[in-house]
Write a protein that holds these residues in place. Structure first.
Motif, PDB file in Angstrom:
ATOM      1  N   LEU A  77       0.830  -1.192   0.000  1.00  0.00           N
ATOM      2  CA  LEU A  77       0.000   0.000   0.000  1.00  0.00           C
ATOM      3  C   LEU A  77       0.868   1.247   0.000  1.00  0.00           C
ATOM      4  O   LEU A  77       1.891   1.299   0.692  1.00  0.00           O
ATOM      5  CB  LEU A  77      -0.923   0.016   1.227  1.00  0.00           C
ATOM      6  CG  LEU A  77      -1.894  -1.159   1.368  1.00  0.00           C
ATOM      7  CD1 LEU A  77      -2.655  -1.047   2.683  1.00  0.00           C
ATOM      8  CD2 LEU A  77      -2.870  -1.205   0.204  1.00  0.00           C
ATOM      9  N   THR A  78       0.455   2.248  -0.746  1.00  0.00           N
ATOM     10  CA  THR A  78       1.172   3.517  -0.731  1.00  0.00           C
ATOM     11  C   THR A  78       0.766   4.327   0.496  1.00  0.00           C
ATOM     12  O   THR A  78      -0.290   4.091   1.103  1.00  0.00           O
ATOM     13  CB  THR A  78       0.858   4.342  -1.988  1.00  0.00           C
ATOM     14  OG1 THR A  78      -0.534   4.700  -1.971  1.00  0.00           O
ATOM     15  CG2 THR A  78       1.149   3.542  -3.240  1.00  0.00           C
ATOM     16  N   GLY A  79       1.621   5.285   0.872  1.00  0.00           N
ATOM     17  CA  GLY A  79       1.244   6.183   1.946  1.00  0.00           C
ATOM     18  C   GLY A  79       0.227   7.209   1.457  1.00  0.00           C
ATOM     19  O   GLY A  79      -0.735   7.539   2.148  1.00  0.00           O
TER      20      GLY A  79
ATOM     21  N   TRP B   6       5.058   5.012  -8.911  1.00  0.00           N
ATOM     22  CA  TRP B   6       3.602   4.893  -8.846  1.00  0.00           C
ATOM     23  C   TRP B   6       2.925   6.255  -8.957  1.00  0.00           C
ATOM     24  O   TRP B   6       1.798   6.356  -9.468  1.00  0.00           O
ATOM     25  CB  TRP B   6       3.177   4.173  -7.571  1.00  0.00           C
ATOM     26  CG  TRP B   6       3.383   4.937  -6.294  1.00  0.00           C
ATOM     27  CD1 TRP B   6       4.459   4.875  -5.460  1.00  0.00           C
ATOM     28  CD2 TRP B   6       2.479   5.878  -5.696  1.00  0.00           C
ATOM     29  NE1 TRP B   6       4.298   5.718  -4.389  1.00  0.00           N
ATOM     30  CE2 TRP B   6       3.079   6.347  -4.500  1.00  0.00           C
ATOM     31  CE3 TRP B   6       1.216   6.381  -6.043  1.00  0.00           C
ATOM     32  CZ2 TRP B   6       2.479   7.285  -3.666  1.00  0.00           C
ATOM     33  CZ3 TRP B   6       0.614   7.318  -5.211  1.00  0.00           C
ATOM     34  CH2 TRP B   6       1.236   7.758  -4.038  1.00  0.00           C
ATOM     35  N   THR B   7       3.614   7.320  -8.501  1.00  0.00           N
ATOM     36  CA  THR B   7       3.022   8.654  -8.604  1.00  0.00           C
ATOM     37  C   THR B   7       2.867   9.085 -10.056  1.00  0.00           C
ATOM     38  O   THR B   7       1.937   9.819 -10.400  1.00  0.00           O
ATOM     39  CB  THR B   7       3.891   9.675  -7.854  1.00  0.00           C
ATOM     40  OG1 THR B   7       5.247   9.570  -8.312  1.00  0.00           O
ATOM     41  CG2 THR B   7       3.857   9.426  -6.354  1.00  0.00           C
ATOM     42  N   THR B   8       3.771   8.633 -10.915  1.00  0.00           N
ATOM     43  CA  THR B   8       3.672   8.951 -12.343  1.00  0.00           C
ATOM     44  C   THR B   8       2.551   8.159 -12.993  1.00  0.00           C
ATOM     45  O   THR B   8       1.788   8.675 -13.811  1.00  0.00           O
ATOM     46  CB  THR B   8       5.008   8.638 -13.045  1.00  0.00           C
ATOM     47  OG1 THR B   8       6.041   9.424 -12.445  1.00  0.00           O
ATOM     48  CG2 THR B   8       4.940   8.955 -14.520  1.00  0.00           C
ATOM     49  N   ILE B   9       2.429   6.895 -12.602  1.00  0.00           N
ATOM     50  CA  ILE B   9       1.402   6.031 -13.188  1.00  0.00           C
ATOM     51  C   ILE B   9      -0.002   6.489 -12.795  1.00  0.00           C
ATOM     52  O   ILE B   9      -0.937   6.426 -13.596  1.00  0.00           O
ATOM     53  CB  ILE B   9       1.648   4.572 -12.758  1.00  0.00           C
ATOM     54  CG1 ILE B   9       2.952   4.076 -13.367  1.00  0.00           C
ATOM     55  CG2 ILE B   9       0.486   3.666 -13.167  1.00  0.00           C
ATOM     56  CD1 ILE B   9       3.404   2.753 -12.831  1.00  0.00           C
TER      57      ILE B   9
ATOM     58  N   ALA C  86       9.959   8.618  -6.718  1.00  0.00           N
ATOM     59  CA  ALA C  86      10.347   7.405  -6.001  1.00  0.00           C
ATOM     60  C   ALA C  86       9.756   7.336  -4.601  1.00  0.00           C
ATOM     61  O   ALA C  86      10.050   6.406  -3.854  1.00  0.00           O
ATOM     62  CB  ALA C  86      11.871   7.331  -5.912  1.00  0.00           C
ATOM     63  N   SER C  87       8.916   8.322  -4.224  1.00  0.00           N
ATOM     64  CA  SER C  87       8.317   8.377  -2.886  1.00  0.00           C
ATOM     65  C   SER C  87       9.390   8.337  -1.803  1.00  0.00           C
ATOM     66  O   SER C  87       9.253   7.646  -0.799  1.00  0.00           O
ATOM     67  CB  SER C  87       7.332   7.209  -2.691  1.00  0.00           C
ATOM     68  OG  SER C  87       6.354   7.207  -3.699  1.00  0.00           O
TER      69      SER C  87
ATOM     70  N   GLN D 189      14.537  13.143 -14.081  1.00  0.00           N
ATOM     71  CA  GLN D 189      13.926  13.851 -12.977  1.00  0.00           C
ATOM     72  C   GLN D 189      14.980  14.035 -11.894  1.00  0.00           C
ATOM     73  O   GLN D 189      15.751  13.121 -11.603  1.00  0.00           O
ATOM     74  CB  GLN D 189      12.722  13.084 -12.425  1.00  0.00           C
ATOM     75  CG  GLN D 189      11.619  12.861 -13.464  1.00  0.00           C
ATOM     76  CD  GLN D 189      10.406  12.168 -12.875  1.00  0.00           C
ATOM     77  OE1 GLN D 189       9.947  12.488 -11.796  1.00  0.00           O
ATOM     78  NE2 GLN D 189       9.883  11.205 -13.617  1.00  0.00           N
ATOM     79  N   SER D 190      15.008  15.201 -11.288  1.00  0.00           N
ATOM     80  CA  SER D 190      16.003  15.512 -10.264  1.00  0.00           C
ATOM     81  C   SER D 190      15.410  15.369  -8.877  1.00  0.00           C
ATOM     82  O   SER D 190      14.296  15.839  -8.621  1.00  0.00           O
ATOM     83  CB  SER D 190      16.541  16.928 -10.451  1.00  0.00           C
ATOM     84  OG  SER D 190      17.417  17.267  -9.391  1.00  0.00           O
TER      85      SER D 190
END
Length: 852
Positions: free
Chosen positions: A570-572, A650-653, A742-743, A732-733
């Motif tokens: 699960l993501t935060g 996952w944030t990009t998806i 990358a969370s 991405q930087s």
């Protein structure tokens, strides 16, 4: 005897916790001879009195202990070149087993090679890419040697980010007993430890030495409500619709609530919302027992045989919010006559308690000495890391709760423990193990005299067999809610690695020497690679030295990345279905839960289609020693890694702008069309490019009537950090800004460790500072927020009586600095980022040791 080997303790004792190998001044050695030792970064023995071509930092664990450092994780975090983002606190809400990792340059833990006495350790089986720092017995460690440039040609193709080599005590005599106690000013976090060691025999006079060490340490958890900065609720605080008593989602999609229970839940419209982070332990209970034993004996004048065994058992117990549950009530049922869904939380059962127990064992047989003028070193080793994950309490059976709802034997609005206890499940949910069997042999010698000194060579060979397995208790993993393991499957794998290496030290002219090295590694599942390294050292003046190095690397995918079992995490952060409910707008064909904000479910697994990563690195620097006992250095470093192995962000998806592009990654329920999880196996991404500068300064001031004062600075400035995630996403930087892709926390532009030391007879003192620069926050609300700089000062004083009794009193976090505020929502802790800061606050510590 002809075979001599001395440690660096004498050289290091003059310069404090950050060690340098000083230049050889004309008056620094009256004997005319220099003992040669093996320094991390080379298989050829060197003089202890000069800096090498590769930048090496040496840290004395006894000096760090005076600053209140009691774990290997803390030792590594004190290195300015380290940017670790996973420690024991990440066990809260994640299946990490409480592991902590080193991460030089922020490249990733998989690129930092951690060694024990120059040899490899088994990786952590829950991660599979790196050594768990908890596996290293700190009580037996004499010093830590850190090589800050690539070392693929020396130690293995995967040593791309650098090497951290933990060196154990060579021998010990007599009995030593010690312990320490650390008591925070605020609730929770109390730590205490005891240790004892005993050694018998003298290698020089008796021809043998045996010694052993035992240690025990326990650290208490800190709960969210113990720290104001972690329990303050604001608009950034993560919320949940799973509350106690239950929220009701009616068939028409509207919500209704019962009674909210502040401060954990508050009213929001027609329902309650809960703050799950307020329940949890922001740090876990940690209990560790370790043992170390070593026996060594001389064989003739030129050979030494030793057998070493170490075992460490770490128990990490984490606490997170009570289990969130969602279940249906049919129309006409007594609990909810009109039907609907019940969104509840098992508060009567208490926090979910998870316990990971990691047992690491290493057995090493070594033989070293001198044959026909050649120094040799050979060894046979076996290591294993075994982890069990156990659900202790607070966990709910998904099948039982729905069945008992249907049978009207469970009432979700009943607050009694007895009502909920029938749903509780516990037991071992999984186990995992990695093993490492190895054999190695190397020789070195000085073949001839060149214009600048002796030509040294070294040759080596190595064999390793790695294996892993990860098994699940399907009765629990597929039934218990909230574990993220409902889809998990067993997995295993193994492979063989062979390696040959050669190294040459060429002092071609006076004050100039070059290092040439090459290593060939062959993996049974990934093929082979030849990786060279070139370095030089030039000292045109006794007070000035220039150095540079360049090398290539090759990293085969780890067994875990190849064979790791499928599981769902699960993501935060939370959101709605980006395809069928972008921005909260329901689209045709949406499932019933498409527009309900919830944590995203990510399907993680290994992939047998991975190809190896390739890398190149370079460093160039200079060292100055304008006067005796003052050393300063600066080194520029640069690394590039191609075909990095990882997962798509996952944030990009889940960005609605990318919905159509990644729609094929969503695995959906064929009936409801709600997605089950997002499929994210390991894959080869793009390139990672980093660069920066290391600064080091050490000065022992001239002796005064008030004692001897020292100043040490170890700092790292990162100037570039660019990651290409492939699939045309571009670079991405993460430098100076939260890595939303990358969370993970930002890569700090600047980190340093500053140490001010004082010594006067039997008394000594240390004032130290750990500093991290600020960065742009995660900004989940689209605001521009900054995470402030993080600066922690420690102060301690030590008294040594008759060289037998030492007592240290000190204060960690002298000014009670809170972690800087962060609005990140990628981990369960809220209000700060536990991956880069310590929530303990000011703590008073006492450390004592007695030697007989």
């Amino acid at each position: 005897m002809n075979y001599k080997r001395k440690t660096l303790v004498v050289a290091l004792s003059l310069i404090g916790s950050v060690g340098y190998m000083p230049f050889a001044h004309a008056d620094s050695d009256s004997s005319g001879t220099l003992d040669r030792v093996e320094i991390t970064g080379s298989n050829i023995k060197h003089s202890i009195k000069k800096e090498q071509a590769s930048p090496v930092t040496v840290v004395s664990t006894s000096d760090l202990a005076k600053q209140g450092i009691t774990t290997v994780e803390q030792v590594v975090n004190s290195l300015s070149s380290n940017q670790s983002s996973q420690g024991s606190s990440q066990a809260a809400g994640s299946a990490t087993g409480g592991a902590s990792f080193a991460d030089m340059r922020g490249l990733g833990q998989q690129y930092t090679l951690v060694l024990l006495d120059g040899r490899r350790l088994p990786t952590n089986p829950f991660d599979g890419t790196a050594v768990d720092l908890n596996a290293i017995p700190l009580a037996a460690i004499d010093r830590v040697e850190v090589l800050r440039d690539g070392a693929s040609a020396i130690y293995g193709t995967d040593a791309i980010g650098g090497v951290i080599n933990f060196i154990t005590k060579k021998t010990a005599q007599g009995l030593s007993i010690g312990g320490d106690l650390s008591v925070p000013q605020h609730s929770g976090g109390k730590s205490r430890s005891v240790n004892a060691s005993y050694g018998y025999g003298n290698l020089a006079s008796d021809g043998f030495n045996v010694f052993g060490a035992l240690s025990y340490q326990k650290t208490d958890r800190i709960m969210t409500m113990d720290r104001k900065f972690a329990s303050t609720v604001n608009s950034d605080t993560s919320t949940s619709s799973n509350t106690f008593p239950s929220n009701v989602r009616l068939p028409n999609g509207t919500w209704a609530n019962n009674t909210c229970l502040p401060p954990y839940s508050v009213a929001s419209g027609n329902r309650c919302i809960e703050y799950p982070g307020l329940f949890m332990g922001i740090t876990p209970d940690v209990e560790q027992v370790s043992g170390f034993g070593k026996g060594a004996m001389r064989i003739g004048d030129n050979h030494e045989l030793s057998l070493t065994y170490s075992i460490t058992r770490t128990k990490n117990t984490s606490y997170i919010a009570p289990d969130p549950t969602a279940y249906d009530s049919s129309p006409g049922h007594p609990i909810l006559p009109g039907g609907g869904q019940l969104w509840s939380r098992s508060v009567p059962l208490g926090d979910r308690v998870d316990q990971a127990v990691t047992t690491t064992q290493n057995l090493q047989l070594s033989m070293e000495g001198l044959i026909a003028g050649w120094d040799y070193k050979a060894g046979l080793g076996h290591g294993e890391n075994y982890v069990t994950d156990t659900l202790v309490s607070g966990w709910v059976s998904g099948s039982a709760i729905q069945a008992d709802i249907n049978n009207n034997t469970f009432n979700p609005f009943d607050q009694s423990y007895a009502n909920w206890a029938q749903l509780s499940r516990s037991g071992q949910i999984s186990e995992a193990k990695t093993t490492l069997d190895s054999a190695d042999f190397k020789v070195s010698n000085e073949l001839t005299q060149l214009a600048g000194g002796p030509l040294g060579v070294a040759f080596g060979s190595e064999y390793r067999r790695e294996s892993m397995y990860h098994n699940y208790n399907y009765g629990l993993s597929k039934d218990v809610l909230g574990t993220g393991q409902s889809f998990a499957t067993n997995a295993s794998g193994s492979r063989d690695i062979y390696a040959l290496s050669a190294e040459m030290n060429l002092p071609l002219i006076k004050n100039f020497e070059a290092q040439l090295a090459a290593r060939y590694d062959h993996y049974s599942d990934a093929g082979g690679s030849l990786n060279p390294k070139v370095a030089f050292r030039y000292q045109p003046d006794p007070k000035v030295m220039f150095r540079a190095s360049a090398s290539t690397g090759f990293r085969a995918p780890s067994l875990y990345q190849l064979y790791s079992p499928f599981n769902v995490s699960l993501t935060g952060g939370k959101g709605t279905d980006p395809i069928y409910c972008p921005g909260g707008a329901q689209q045709p064909g949406a499932g019933p839960n498409a527009c309900v904000p919830d944590q995203y479910r990510l399907g993680n697994s290994g992939s047998s289609n991975l190809k190896p990563e390739k890398a190149s690195s370079m460093s160039i620097g200079m060292v100055l020693e304008p006067v005796k006992n003052l050393t300063a250095s600066v080194d520029l470093w640069w690394s590039m890694i191609h075909d990095t192995v990882g997962q798509l962000p996952w944030t990009t998806i889940t960005d609605p702008n990318n919905a159509a592009r990644f729609a094929n990654l969503y695995v959906r329920d064929p009936v409801t069309n709600d997605y089950k999880y997002i499929n994210l196996p390991y894959q080869n991404l793009g390139s990672l490019s980093t660069a920066g500068l290391d600064f080091k300064f050490s000065w022992q001031l001239p002796a005064t009537h008030y004692g001897i004062f020292t100043i040490g600075l170890d700092g790292t400035y990162t100037s570039k950090y660019l990651q290409d995630y492939g699939d045309g996403l571009g670079y991405q930087s993460a430098l100076g800004q939260y890595n939303t892709a990358a969370s993970q926390p930002a890569i700090f532009r600047w980190q340093h460790e500053l140490t001010l030391g004082w010594n006067h007879g039997a008394f000594s003192g240390v004032l130290s500072q750990s500093y991290k620069s600020g960065y742009t926050d995660a900004n989940p609300n689209g605001q521009t927020n900054m995470v402030n700089t993080y600066s922690v000062w420690n102060l301690s004083g030590t008294y040594v009586w008759n060289k037998k009794v030492s007592v240290t009193l000190g204060v960690k976090n002298l000014f009670d600095q809170n972690p800087p505020y962060s609005n990140q929502q990628d981990v369960f802790q809220q209000g700060y980022d536990p991956r880069v800061s310590d929530p303990t606050g000011r703590a008073y510590f006492l450390k004592a040791n007695y030697k007989m």
